[in-house]
Design a protein around this motif. Structure first.
Motif, PDB file in Angstrom:
ATOM      1  N   PRO A   8      -9.590  -9.492 -11.277  1.00 12.81           N
ATOM      2  CA  PRO A   8      -8.557 -10.427 -10.826  1.00 12.81           C
ATOM      3  C   PRO A   8      -8.607 -10.610  -9.315  1.00 12.81           C
ATOM      4  CG  PRO A   8      -7.594  -8.299 -11.331  1.00 12.81           C
ATOM      5  CD  PRO A   8      -9.021  -8.234 -11.781  1.00 12.81           C
ATOM      6  N   ALA A   9      -7.881 -11.590  -8.839  1.00 12.93           N
ATOM      7  CA  ALA A   9      -7.940 -11.944  -7.424  1.00 12.93           C
ATOM      8  C   ALA A   9      -7.218 -10.922  -6.552  1.00 12.93           C
ATOM      9  CB  ALA A   9      -7.324 -13.323  -7.213  1.00 12.93           C
ATOM     10  N   VAL A  10      -7.687 -10.813  -5.326  1.00 18.05           N
ATOM     11  CA  VAL A  10      -6.967 -10.128  -4.263  1.00 18.05           C
ATOM     12  C   VAL A  10      -6.473 -11.202  -3.307  1.00 18.05           C
ATOM     13  CG1 VAL A  10      -7.174  -8.605  -2.260  1.00 18.05           C
ATOM     14  CG2 VAL A  10      -8.212  -7.946  -4.431  1.00 18.05           C
ATOM     15  N   VAL A  11      -5.181 -11.246  -3.075  1.00 19.05           N
ATOM     16  CA  VAL A  11      -4.586 -12.231  -2.174  1.00 19.05           C
ATOM     17  C   VAL A  11      -4.764 -11.746  -0.740  1.00 19.05           C
ATOM     18  CG1 VAL A  11      -2.442 -13.348  -1.465  1.00 19.05           C
ATOM     19  CG2 VAL A  11      -2.910 -12.960  -3.902  1.00 19.05           C
ATOM     20  N   THR A  12      -5.308 -12.601   0.125  1.00 15.29           N
ATOM     21  CA  THR A  12      -5.496 -12.252   1.528  1.00 15.29           C
ATOM     22  C   THR A  12      -4.462 -12.979   2.383  1.00 15.29           C
ATOM     23  OG1 THR A  12      -7.872 -11.879   1.240  1.00 15.29           O
ATOM     24  CG2 THR A  12      -7.091 -12.285   3.482  1.00 15.29           C
ATOM     25  N   VAL A  13      -3.760 -12.204   3.219  1.00 20.11           N
ATOM     26  CA  VAL A  13      -2.772 -12.781   4.134  1.00 20.11           C
ATOM     27  C   VAL A  13      -3.234 -12.520   5.569  1.00 20.11           C
ATOM     28  CG1 VAL A  13      -0.886 -12.484   2.498  1.00 20.11           C
ATOM     29  CG2 VAL A  13      -1.368 -10.663   4.148  1.00 20.11           C
ATOM     30  N   GLU A  14      -2.834 -13.389   6.464  1.00 22.23           N
ATOM     31  CA  GLU A  14      -3.233 -13.235   7.865  1.00 22.23           C
ATOM     32  C   GLU A  14      -2.636 -11.966   8.473  1.00 22.23           C
ATOM     33  OE1 GLU A  14      -5.205 -14.898  10.005  1.00 22.23           O
ATOM     34  OE2 GLU A  14      -5.945 -16.201   8.395  1.00 22.23           O
ATOM     35  N   GLU A  15      -1.348 -11.748   8.240  1.00 17.42           N
ATOM     36  CA  GLU A  15      -0.673 -10.612   8.861  1.00 17.42           C
ATOM     37  C   GLU A  15       0.504 -10.176   8.011  1.00 17.42           C
ATOM     38  OE1 GLU A  15       2.081  -9.899  12.812  1.00 17.42           O
ATOM     39  OE2 GLU A  15       0.151 -10.932  13.089  1.00 17.42           O
ATOM     40  N   THR A  16       0.745  -8.877   7.966  1.00 20.09           N
ATOM     41  CA  THR A  16       1.925  -8.343   7.308  1.00 20.09           C
ATOM     42  C   THR A  16       2.241  -6.986   7.907  1.00 20.09           C
ATOM     43  OG1 THR A  16       2.989  -7.941   5.171  1.00 20.09           O
ATOM     44  CG2 THR A  16       0.753  -7.099   5.447  1.00 20.09           C
ATOM     45  N   GLY A  17       3.444  -6.500   7.622  1.00 15.66           N
ATOM     46  CA  GLY A  17       3.790  -5.171   8.094  1.00 15.66           C
ATOM     47  C   GLY A  17       3.007  -4.113   7.350  1.00 15.66           C
ATOM     48  N   ARG A  40      -4.571  -8.019   0.514  1.00  7.92           N
ATOM     49  CA  ARG A  40      -5.321  -7.601   1.695  1.00  7.92           C
ATOM     50  C   ARG A  40      -4.741  -8.312   2.907  1.00  7.92           C
ATOM     51  NH1 ARG A  40     -10.948 -10.054   3.695  1.00  7.92           N
ATOM     52  NH2 ARG A  40     -11.155  -8.836   5.607  1.00  7.92           N
ATOM     53  N   ALA A  41      -4.629  -7.592   4.021  1.00  7.81           N
ATOM     54  CA  ALA A  41      -4.138  -8.187   5.263  1.00  7.81           C
ATOM     55  C   ALA A  41      -5.234  -8.167   6.309  1.00  7.81           C
ATOM     56  CB  ALA A  41      -2.919  -7.436   5.775  1.00  7.81           C
ATOM     57  N   LEU A  42      -5.423  -9.286   7.003  1.00 10.61           N
ATOM     58  CA  LEU A  42      -6.365  -9.318   8.111  1.00 10.61           C
ATOM     59  C   LEU A  42      -5.821  -8.546   9.308  1.00 10.61           C
ATOM     60  CD1 LEU A  42      -7.572 -13.033   7.921  1.00 10.61           C
ATOM     61  CD2 LEU A  42      -8.534 -10.994   6.826  1.00 10.61           C
ATOM     62  N   ARG A  43      -4.491  -8.484   9.410  1.00  9.46           N
ATOM     63  CA  ARG A  43      -3.849  -7.658  10.431  1.00  9.46           C
ATOM     64  C   ARG A  43      -2.614  -7.015   9.820  1.00  9.46           C
ATOM     65  NH1 ARG A  43       0.015  -8.071  14.745  1.00  9.46           N
ATOM     66  NH2 ARG A  43      -0.517  -6.607  16.421  1.00  9.46           N
ATOM     67  N   GLN A  44      -2.501  -5.723  10.000  1.00  8.23           N
ATOM     68  CA  GLN A  44      -1.357  -4.968   9.468  1.00  8.23           C
ATOM     69  C   GLN A  44      -0.657  -4.285  10.636  1.00  8.23           C
ATOM     70  OE1 GLN A  44      -1.041  -2.560   5.512  1.00  8.23           O
ATOM     71  NE2 GLN A  44      -1.951  -1.187   7.019  1.00  8.23           N
ATOM     72  N   THR A  45       0.646  -4.495  10.748  1.00  9.67           N
ATOM     73  CA  THR A  45       1.362  -4.023  11.937  1.00  9.67           C
ATOM     74  C   THR A  45       2.136  -2.728  11.720  1.00  9.67           C
ATOM     75  OG1 THR A  45       3.272  -5.407  11.363  1.00  9.67           O
ATOM     76  CG2 THR A  45       1.596  -6.375  12.817  1.00  9.67           C
ATOM     77  N   SER A  46       2.385  -2.350  10.469  1.00  3.14           N
ATOM     78  CA  SER A  46       3.187  -1.147  10.205  1.00  3.14           C
ATOM     79  C   SER A  46       2.586  -0.346   9.065  1.00  3.14           C
ATOM     80  CB  SER A  46       4.637  -1.530   9.863  1.00  3.14           C
ATOM     81  OG  SER A  46       5.217  -2.285  10.900  1.00  3.14           O
ATOM     82  N   GLY A  47       1.281  -0.059   9.161  1.00  4.78           N
ATOM     83  CA  GLY A  47       0.617   0.690   8.109  1.00  4.78           C
ATOM     84  C   GLY A  47       1.146   2.110   7.996  1.00  4.78           C
ATOM     85  N   ARG A  48       1.027   2.667   6.780  1.00  8.39           N
ATOM     86  CA  ARG A  48       1.517   4.026   6.517  1.00  8.39           C
ATOM     87  C   ARG A  48       0.414   4.869   5.912  1.00  8.39           C
ATOM     88  NH1 ARG A  48       4.976   4.786   2.474  1.00  8.39           N
ATOM     89  NH2 ARG A  48       4.616   2.802   1.436  1.00  8.39           N
ATOM     90  N   GLY A  49       0.460   6.141   6.230  1.00 13.04           N
ATOM     91  CA  GLY A  49      -0.378   7.119   5.560  1.00 13.04           C
ATOM     92  C   GLY A  49       0.483   8.007   4.685  1.00 13.04           C
TER      93      GLY A  49
END
Length: 255
Positions: A8-17, A40-49
């Protein structure tokens, strides 16, 4: 011969938290978000581990993606899902020429020439975070891989630093294809598959547990649910689960 169905598809967004937070909220809709779909995000601003730790990518080019897994498996098998995701990443990187390995429970590492405290001659190139969907309707697995740039800590690295410049889209396709195959394989073989790629096994480790407790010894293997079995100097064995571990570090004697 089994028919290979398209993924199935993976939706790509420019930016997300956080792709993880986005997919945890969205994937309650099982029809729109089937097994192995994702964001998938091209830029992620609030990634978590794991354990709420932050993951910074401001100075990095990174593959940041979250996938929803809905395998036909009993819940008791779900602790294997992040480990199998790690295997899929390691195998995809190996095919691209990068000699990656797993550091239990959720790190993807590459070899290094020098020592780093707690990491030995390894450097982290990626991490995996797994969280159960509300109502137990699947598991969302987040994956972050450092592609290029300047890591924010000395114990991290990038694929480019190891001469690997595979396009993020190609890498994601390879990871999903391998993960699909692994999840359809015989669960009785998973322990061996993971162990073969896990550099933690055989190493001396220090494990920080909740409440300030610590376990130390040699990591001798995995148990039936993927917990790490640590043997102390007296021969006593403790199985530690990923959910109980706050930190796992390689002791100075280990590699």
């Amino acid at each position: 011969m089994a028919t290979q169905h398209p993924l199935p598809a993976v939706v790509t967004v420019e930016e997300t938290g956080s792709t993880q937070q986005d997919l945890l909220a969205a994937a309650v809709d099982e029809q729109r978000w089937p097994h192995l779909s994702g964001i998938r995000a091209l830029r992620q601003t609030s990634g978590r581990g794991r354990a709420g730790r932050t993951w910074e990518t401001d100075r990095l080019a990174a593959l940041t993606v979250s996938l929803v897994l809905r395998p036909a498996l009993p819940v008791q098998r779900w602790p294997w899902l992040p480990l199998l995701t790690g295997v899929a990443v390691v195998d995809a990187l190996a095919a691209a020429g990068a000699p990656a390995a797993l550091k239990w429970p959720n790190d993807v590492v590459l070899p290094a020439r020098s020592e780093a405290p707690g990491w030995g001659r390894r450097r982290k190139v990626g991490g995996i975070l797994a969280e159960v969907l509300p109502g137990g309707r699947g598991v969302v697995v987040g994956l972050g891989l450092n592609l290029d740039g300047e890591p924010p800590v000395a114990w991290a690295t990038t694929l480019a630093a190891h001469g690997c410049r595979v396009p993020a889209e190609d890498l994601l396709d390879a990871v999903r294809a391998r993960l699909s195959t692994l999840l359809a394989s015989d669960p009785d073989g998973w322990r061996e598959v993971v162990a073969q790629r896990c550099v933690t096994i055989g190493a001396r480790v220090r494990v920080q547990l909740p409440g300030g407790r610590e376990a130390g010894g040699t990591a001798v293997g995995l148990d039936e649910v993927g917990a790490l079995v640590v043997e102390d100097a007296d021969g006593g064995r403790t199985a530690v689960t990923a959910g109980d571990v706050e930190h796992l570090r390689t002791a100075p004697e280990g590699r």
